[in-house]
Design a protein around this motif. Structure first.
Motif, PDB file in Angstrom:
ATOM      1  N   LYS A   1       0.919  -1.204   0.089  1.00 13.95           N
ATOM      2  CA  LYS A   1       0.039   0.010  -0.084  1.00 13.95           C
ATOM      3  C   LYS A   1       0.852   1.453  -0.056  1.00 13.95           C
ATOM      4  CE  LYS A   1      -3.514   2.418   2.547  1.00 13.95           C
ATOM      5  NZ  LYS A   1      -3.946   2.555   3.793  1.00 13.95           N
ATOM      6  N   SER A   2       1.901   1.333   0.676  1.00 13.59           N
ATOM      7  CA  SER A   2       2.732   2.239   0.730  1.00 13.59           C
ATOM      8  C   SER A   2       3.520   2.608  -0.292  1.00 13.59           C
ATOM      9  CB  SER A   2       3.778   2.212   2.194  1.00 13.59           C
ATOM     10  OG  SER A   2       3.088   2.250   3.211  1.00 13.59           O
ATOM     11  N   CYS A   3       3.853   1.532  -0.849  1.00  7.65           N
ATOM     12  CA  CYS A   3       4.709   1.686  -2.209  1.00  7.65           C
ATOM     13  C   CYS A   3       3.748   2.060  -3.299  1.00  7.65           C
ATOM     14  CB  CYS A   3       5.179   0.361  -2.591  1.00  7.65           C
ATOM     15  SG  CYS A   3       6.811  -0.155  -1.695  1.00  7.65           S
ATOM     16  N   ARG A   4       2.591   1.689  -3.317  1.00  2.00           N
ATOM     17  CA  ARG A   4       1.619   2.212  -4.231  1.00  2.00           C
ATOM     18  C   ARG A   4       1.423   3.530  -4.048  1.00  2.00           C
ATOM     19  NH1 ARG A   4       1.703  -1.464  -8.270  1.00  2.00           N
ATOM     20  NH2 ARG A   4       0.970  -3.512  -7.477  1.00  2.00           N
ATOM     21  N   GLU A   5       1.315   4.419  -2.851  1.00  4.96           N
ATOM     22  CA  GLU A   5       1.166   5.645  -2.680  1.00  4.96           C
ATOM     23  C   GLU A   5       2.430   6.407  -3.173  1.00  4.96           C
ATOM     24  OE1 GLU A   5      -0.067   5.803   1.369  1.00  4.96           O
ATOM     25  OE2 GLU A   5      -1.898   4.736   1.148  1.00  4.96           O
ATOM     26  N   CYS A   6       3.468   5.802  -2.800  1.00  4.18           N
ATOM     27  CA  CYS A   6       4.883   6.441  -3.114  1.00  4.18           C
ATOM     28  C   CYS A   6       5.030   6.632  -4.612  1.00  4.18           C
ATOM     29  CB  CYS A   6       5.898   5.625  -2.430  1.00  4.18           C
ATOM     30  SG  CYS A   6       7.490   6.404  -2.845  1.00  4.18           S
ATOM     31  N   ALA A   7       4.556   5.596  -5.334  1.00  2.00           N
ATOM     32  CA  ALA A   7       4.599   5.598  -6.877  1.00  2.00           C
ATOM     33  C   ALA A   7       3.785   6.897  -7.389  1.00  2.00           C
ATOM     34  CB  ALA A   7       4.363   4.154  -7.458  1.00  2.00           C
ATOM     35  N   LYS A   8       2.527   6.539  -6.826  1.00  2.00           N
ATOM     36  CA  LYS A   8       1.610   7.872  -7.254  1.00  2.00           C
ATOM     37  C   LYS A   8       1.973   9.280  -7.049  1.00  2.00           C
ATOM     38  CE  LYS A   8      -3.172   9.453  -6.291  1.00  2.00           C
ATOM     39  NZ  LYS A   8      -4.333   9.322  -5.288  1.00  2.00           N
ATOM     40  N   GLU A   9       2.786   9.491  -5.821  1.00  2.00           N
ATOM     41  CA  GLU A   9       3.315  10.825  -5.466  1.00  2.00           C
ATOM     42  C   GLU A   9       4.588  11.073  -6.519  1.00  2.00           C
ATOM     43  OE1 GLU A   9       1.877  13.327  -3.614  1.00  2.00           O
ATOM     44  OE2 GLU A   9       0.436  11.685  -3.086  1.00  2.00           O
ATOM     45  N   CYS A  10       5.224  10.002  -6.543  1.00  2.00           N
ATOM     46  CA  CYS A  10       6.342  10.384  -7.413  1.00  2.00           C
ATOM     47  C   CYS A  10       6.157  10.944  -9.068  1.00  2.00           C
ATOM     48  CB  CYS A  10       7.354   9.067  -7.811  1.00  2.00           C
ATOM     49  SG  CYS A  10       8.365   8.594  -6.317  1.00  2.00           S
ATOM     50  N   ARG A  11       5.004  10.084  -9.333  1.00  2.00           N
ATOM     51  CA  ARG A  11       4.467  10.559 -10.740  1.00  2.00           C
ATOM     52  C   ARG A  11       3.795  11.913 -10.701  1.00  2.00           C
ATOM     53  NH1 ARG A  11       2.215   5.357 -10.406  1.00  2.00           N
ATOM     54  NH2 ARG A  11       3.709   4.056 -11.280  1.00  2.00           N
TER      55      ARG A  11
END
Length: 74
Positions: A56-66
């Motif tokens: 979950k944290s990794c998916r959120e981080c990827a979204k924020e990176c994009r």
């Protein structure tokens, strides 16, 4: 190892972006990919609460990176 590598990418992207480094975009793209890959690996362990939180944290981080990349590329 993918979680540790992902964390290193996140750290690198944050450091370069904070100082407006010339490789900020490259690091951000790598960070988003590393986070997506890490999430995919963690999601394979469906019965592990820690892995579910990591995914979950990794998916959120990827979204924020994009999102950050969108602003940087203008």
């Amino acid at each position: 190892h993918s979680c540790a590598d992902c964390a290193e990418f996140c750290k690198l992207a944050a450091t370069l972006t904070a100082r407006h480094g010339s490789y900020s975009v490259t690091a951000g793209e790598g960070c988003a990919k590393a986070c997506e890959d890490c999430a995919t690996h963690c999601e394979q362990h469906k019965d592990d609460k820690h892995m579910a939180e990591c995914a979950k944290s990794c998916r959120e981080c990827a979204k924020e990176c994009r999102e950050m990349l969108r602003h940087m590329k203008g």
